[in-house]
Motif scaffolding. Structure first.
Motif, PDB file in Angstrom:
ATOM      1  N   GLU A  24      21.405  15.247  -0.041  1.00  0.00           N
ATOM      2  CA  GLU A  24      21.133  13.806  -0.153  1.00  0.00           C
ATOM      3  C   GLU A  24      20.288  13.394   1.051  1.00  0.00           C
ATOM      4  O   GLU A  24      20.667  13.652   2.195  1.00  0.00           O
ATOM      5  CB  GLU A  24      22.443  13.012  -0.120  1.00  0.00           C
ATOM      6  N   LEU A  32      13.973   3.363  -2.880  1.00  0.00           N
ATOM      7  CA  LEU A  32      12.948   4.346  -3.190  1.00  0.00           C
ATOM      8  C   LEU A  32      11.583   3.663  -3.302  1.00  0.00           C
ATOM      9  O   LEU A  32      11.508   2.493  -3.681  1.00  0.00           O
ATOM     10  CB  LEU A  32      13.283   5.014  -4.523  1.00  0.00           C
ATOM     11  N   THR A  34       9.163   3.797  -5.500  1.00  0.00           N
ATOM     12  CA  THR A  34       8.841   3.201  -6.803  1.00  0.00           C
ATOM     13  C   THR A  34       9.563   1.871  -6.979  1.00  0.00           C
ATOM     14  O   THR A  34       8.993   0.900  -7.475  1.00  0.00           O
ATOM     15  CB  THR A  34       9.245   4.128  -7.964  1.00  0.00           C
ATOM     16  N   LYS A  35      10.839   1.848  -6.541  1.00  0.00           N
ATOM     17  CA  LYS A  35      11.597   0.606  -6.686  1.00  0.00           C
ATOM     18  C   LYS A  35      11.005  -0.481  -5.808  1.00  0.00           C
ATOM     19  O   LYS A  35      10.941  -1.649  -6.210  1.00  0.00           O
ATOM     20  CB  LYS A  35      13.059   0.838  -6.296  1.00  0.00           C
ATOM     21  N   GLU A  38       7.788  -1.773  -7.419  1.00  0.00           N
ATOM     22  CA  GLU A  38       8.105  -2.645  -8.559  1.00  0.00           C
ATOM     23  C   GLU A  38       8.620  -3.999  -8.080  1.00  0.00           C
ATOM     24  O   GLU A  38       8.266  -5.050  -8.606  1.00  0.00           O
ATOM     25  CB  GLU A  38       9.150  -1.984  -9.466  1.00  0.00           C
ATOM     26  N   LYS A 108      -1.767  -5.942  -5.846  1.00  0.00           N
ATOM     27  CA  LYS A 108      -2.953  -6.793  -5.927  1.00  0.00           C
ATOM     28  C   LYS A 108      -2.914  -7.704  -7.148  1.00  0.00           C
ATOM     29  O   LYS A 108      -2.351  -7.356  -8.193  1.00  0.00           O
ATOM     30  CB  LYS A 108      -4.224  -5.949  -5.954  1.00  0.00           C
ATOM     31  N   ASN A 110      -5.054  -9.261 -10.055  1.00  0.00           N
ATOM     32  CA  ASN A 110      -6.219  -8.807 -10.788  1.00  0.00           C
ATOM     33  C   ASN A 110      -6.534  -9.833 -11.878  1.00  0.00           C
ATOM     34  O   ASN A 110      -5.691 -10.086 -12.738  1.00  0.00           O
ATOM     35  CB  ASN A 110      -5.866  -7.434 -11.398  1.00  0.00           C
TER      36      ASN A 110
ATOM     37  N   LYS B  21      24.037  15.412 -10.663  1.00  0.00           N
ATOM     38  CA  LYS B  21      23.979  13.967 -10.915  1.00  0.00           C
ATOM     39  C   LYS B  21      23.326  13.707 -12.262  1.00  0.00           C
ATOM     40  O   LYS B  21      22.381  14.395 -12.637  1.00  0.00           O
ATOM     41  CB  LYS B  21      23.164  13.295  -9.816  1.00  0.00           C
ATOM     42  N   ASN B  27      12.735   4.252 -12.505  1.00  0.00           N
ATOM     43  CA  ASN B  27      12.534   3.148 -11.571  1.00  0.00           C
ATOM     44  C   ASN B  27      11.301   2.328 -11.932  1.00  0.00           C
ATOM     45  O   ASN B  27      11.106   1.231 -11.442  1.00  0.00           O
ATOM     46  CB  ASN B  27      12.364   3.683 -10.152  1.00  0.00           C
ATOM     47  N   LEU B  28      10.429   2.930 -12.733  1.00  0.00           N
ATOM     48  CA  LEU B  28       9.219   2.206 -13.131  1.00  0.00           C
ATOM     49  C   LEU B  28       9.538   1.286 -14.307  1.00  0.00           C
ATOM     50  O   LEU B  28      10.447   1.572 -15.082  1.00  0.00           O
ATOM     51  CB  LEU B  28       8.134   3.200 -13.549  1.00  0.00           C
ATOM     52  N   ASP B  29       8.762   0.253 -14.413  1.00  0.00           N
ATOM     53  CA  ASP B  29       8.921  -0.661 -15.537  1.00  0.00           C
ATOM     54  C   ASP B  29       8.305   0.003 -16.771  1.00  0.00           C
ATOM     55  O   ASP B  29       7.084   0.104 -16.889  1.00  0.00           O
ATOM     56  CB  ASP B  29       8.207  -1.980 -15.201  1.00  0.00           C
ATOM     57  N   TRP B  58      -9.601  -5.466 -16.997  1.00  0.00           N
ATOM     58  CA  TRP B  58     -10.254  -4.778 -15.882  1.00  0.00           C
ATOM     59  C   TRP B  58      -9.408  -3.643 -15.341  1.00  0.00           C
ATOM     60  O   TRP B  58      -8.237  -3.815 -15.010  1.00  0.00           O
ATOM     61  CB  TRP B  58     -10.525  -5.790 -14.766  1.00  0.00           C
TER      62      TRP B  58
END
Lengths: 423, 284
Positions: A24, A32, A34-35, A38, A108, A110, B21, B27-29, B58
């Motif tokens: 761990e 993380l 990615t979190k 987002e 950003k 856009n 686990k 975690n991505l949308d 774009w």
């Protein structure tokens, strides 16, 4: 033998115990990557959606050669954005397009489909030939940087130019069209006084940019953005006391912009009429003075003697832009064949300027010969007559959008000529 | 004793790292984004049937960052893509069968609203990159109700699609380039179409190299009805130039027939009909 075996066993056990160690990883940040990305995207989206009347910005795309362009936009949950601006063909109307918050170099904003702001990035929409293929050097993607009080700080993706989004109000939307009054007010020069020296700037309305007349002093040039009651400049102007001035308000007499930061002002010196149109001088009895006519007759004779050509008995005056030779001044036409209207254009660049507190006077000075001038330098007496007798008093046939103007020298009343708008 | 040791090790291996686990949600949308009218049109007409993704929003990674470009106006997207579908896709579908474009197609179509102006001052109308992506420029400035503009717009995909066909099966370049070997020039933009035709090239751009020449020939064939195309050739005064263009045309006819079993004149007939179909759809 047994010893060896136990040693091997111990070694293997050791290996196994480490191979099953806890892998761990302790996170350096709260979550993380990615979190966090987002979350940041959601946060910036929420910030943009949070302002009821949206946001406004005055975007200086490149303050070394262009001014500021004001946009107001309001973001909606359904992915659309409504926008107005003080720049472009559709200024004064609200147009809708799509937007998103993405992840690029960082999070950003856009503007993903065409709206007003994209006019700054339209390669075919340029202020002059110097920016061919570059439009107004604008971006429509903005990297989120930080919040500053109620404001949001972004950076344009193209060149990291900082852009400030300020919370817009209903009045901002209603008053945006008032920027036009200030925009239309500027047509000539601006100046301010620094250390008892007058710094005079030529204002280019297409670029919204002020260039110091003294070409040795280039680091004072500045771009101008507009508000309903004044201007914003970039870069800021530093006065003799080291105070920086950015925001200015038009004074009551509409003769200067007064700094909000302190005791400093930029004076407006306007031309008495729009010289940046094509005007024509007809060399006939009632339209030019005798002295003017005689001077022109002399160079007409010389032209026939030198090249055996016929000088056109009219002149173009004001905007004398030719395809590859833009500018203001005077244009002669020397016919090789009068009937076929074939011949050569001859261009001389002049500088037209106003005089402070004398709104009816037009000053004219030399710049340089233009297209074909080197073959026709003997036409110079006409130029000399005009510039040596400047400034001229101007009499307009109508105060607004005049079509006929009589220019009379303030030096010698024998020098006068009439210019008519060339259609 | 030895046996016991082995059992001991086995147990260690089995239980030592047993804890696994469970995978959690991404975690991505990963939600399907809300689709608007344009998205639905593009999915139904391009993405689902042909596996072609159309980018109109774009995306800076799909274009040249050094150019000043911008995305199209949402109002132009559907009509532009409908014209492309009718004149390009439907034409190939009718003559070559539904699977033809499904198998050989660009996987991405990118729409750009603004002009792509080159340093030489010329304007790039479209790009085909590696057989994968076709980019259309200045979609905001095309009047699709005007036949000439409509044909010029769709000509971009006819031209670029020819490159994609060539990238799948090359044409006989050696024979082709020997027809007008001295006419190719990097300064093709200094000549116009009419002058170029007198030199044996169907357009000025055809002079840039034999690949473009081939694509321009196919484009001319598929952008005009047979009568219109023949009128262009008949108007050429230089007989040698006429012969040269006809020789190029013969190679193209053979290429489509032998490599794809297609009659290009049939494609030409249907394409011309479909141009009229698009124009009529606006008049209603």
């Amino acid at each position: 033998m047994k010893d060896k075996f136990i040693k091997r066993l111990a070694f293997l056990l050791l290996c196994l115990s480490f191979s099953c160690s806890d892998n761990e990883v302790e996170l350096v940040f709260a979550d993380l990557p990615t979190k966090r990305i987002e979350a940041k995207i959601t946060a910036v989206k929420q910030l943009l959606l949070a302002s009821q009347e949206g946001w406004k910005m005055t975007y200086f795309t490149d303050d070394t050669s262009l001014g500021g362009f004001t946009y107001i936009f309001r973001f909606f949950e359904d992915g659309t954005v409504a926008m107005d601006s003080d720049f472009g063909d559709t200024a004064g109307t609200t147009t809708t397009s799509l937007w998103s918050v993405d992840f690029g170099a960082t999070v950003k904003l856009n503007f993903t489909t065409k709206n007003k702001i994209h006019e700054l990035s339209d390669a075919a929409n340029v202020p002059d030939e110097g920016l061919t293929g570059q439009g107004y050097r604008g971006s429509f993607e903005f990297l989120f940087s930080k919040t500053e009080g109620e404001n949001l700080v972004f950076e344009a993706v193209r060149d990291n130019t900082p852009v400030l989004f300020e919370k817009a109000t209903r009045e901002d939307w209603e008053n945006l069209s008032k920027n036009d009054e200030i925009i239309n007010l500027l047509n000539g020069e601006l100046f301010y006084t620094l250390n008892n020296t007058r710094q005079v700037f030529e204002y280019d309305a297409n670029r919204r940019f002020a260039t110091n007349r003294n070409q040795q002093t280039t680091n004072t040039d500045f771009g101008i953005g507009f508000s309903p009651n004044g201007i914003v400049v970039s870069p800021e102007i530093t006065d003799a006391n080291g105070i920086k001035h950015k925001t200015f308000t038009l004074n009551n007499s509409k003769s200067a912009f007064v700094s909000k930061q302190g005791n400093f002002e930029i004076a407006i010196v306007n031309l008495p009429f729009n010289i940046n149109q094509i005007w024509q001088i007809n060399i006939t009895e009632n339209e030019v003075s005798e002295l003017f006519a005689n001077t022109f007759a002399a160079v007409t004779l010389e032209n026939t003697r030198v090249w055996n050509e016929t000088l056109w008995q009219n002149l173009l005056f004001g905007n004398v832009t030719l395809n590859n030779s833009p500018g203001s001044g005077i244009l002669f036409y020397s016919f090789t064949d009068v009937d076929a209207e074939e011949g050569f254009l001859v261009q001389y660049f002049l500088r037209f300027s106003g005089i402070q507190d004398k709104p009816k006077l037009l000053d004219i000075s030399r710049i340089d010969g233009g297209f074909n001038w080197s073959f026709y330098t003997y036409l110079d007496p006409v130029i000399t007559l005009i510039v040596n007798n400047a400034p001229f008093e101007t009499a307009l046939n109508t105060p607004n959008n005049p079509t006929e103007i009589k220019l009379t020298s303030t030096i010698n009343s024998e020098v006068w000529f009439v210019i008519k708008l060339n259609n | 004793m030895k046996k016991l040791v082995y059992i001991f090790f086995s147990l260690l291996f089995i239980y030592g790292c047993s804890e696994e686990k469970q995978l959690t949600e991404s975690n991505l949308d990963t939600d399907t984004p809300a689709l608007n009218e344009i998205d639905i049109f593009l999915r139904e007409n391009f993405t689902t049937p042909y596996n072609i993704e159309v980018f109109y929003k774009w995306n800076p990674n799909k274009v040249d960052f050094n150019r000043f470009l911008f995305p199209p106006n949402t109002e132009t997207v559907i009509s532009a893509m409908q014209a492309i579908k009718t004149i390009w896709l439907d034409t190939y579908n009718e003559i070559a069968g539904e699977n033809f474009v499904k198998l050989i197609a660009p996987r991405e179509i990118v729409l750009v609203g603004g002009f792509n102006i080159n340093p030489s001052g010329t304007i790039t109308l479209g790009l085909a990159e590696g057989g994968k992506r076709i980019t259309f420029f200045n979609t905001d400035f095309v009047d699709l109700k005007d036949k000439e503009e409509l044909v010029r717009f769709v000509a971009t995909i006819q031209h670029e699609y020819t490159h994609i066909l060539n990238q799948n099966i090359p044409f006989d370049r050696e024979v082709y380039e020997e027809i007008t070997p001295s006419g190719y020039t990097a300064q093709w933009f200094n000549s116009n179409d009419n002058d170029s035709r007198e030199l044996g090239f169907i357009s000025a751009y055809a002079r840039s190299n034999e690949d473009e020449d081939f694509a321009e020939m196919v484009t001319a064939l598929l952008s005009n009805s047979n009568n219109e195309y023949n009128a262009i050739i008949d108007a050429i005064t230089n007989e040698q130039a006429k012969t040269d263009i006809k020789a190029k045309e013969a190679i193209i006819v053979k290429y489509f027939k032998t490599e794809f079993n297609l009659d290009i004149y049939e494609l030409q007939r249907v394409a011309a009909e479909n141009v009229e179909k698009v124009l009529n759809s606006y008049e209603r």
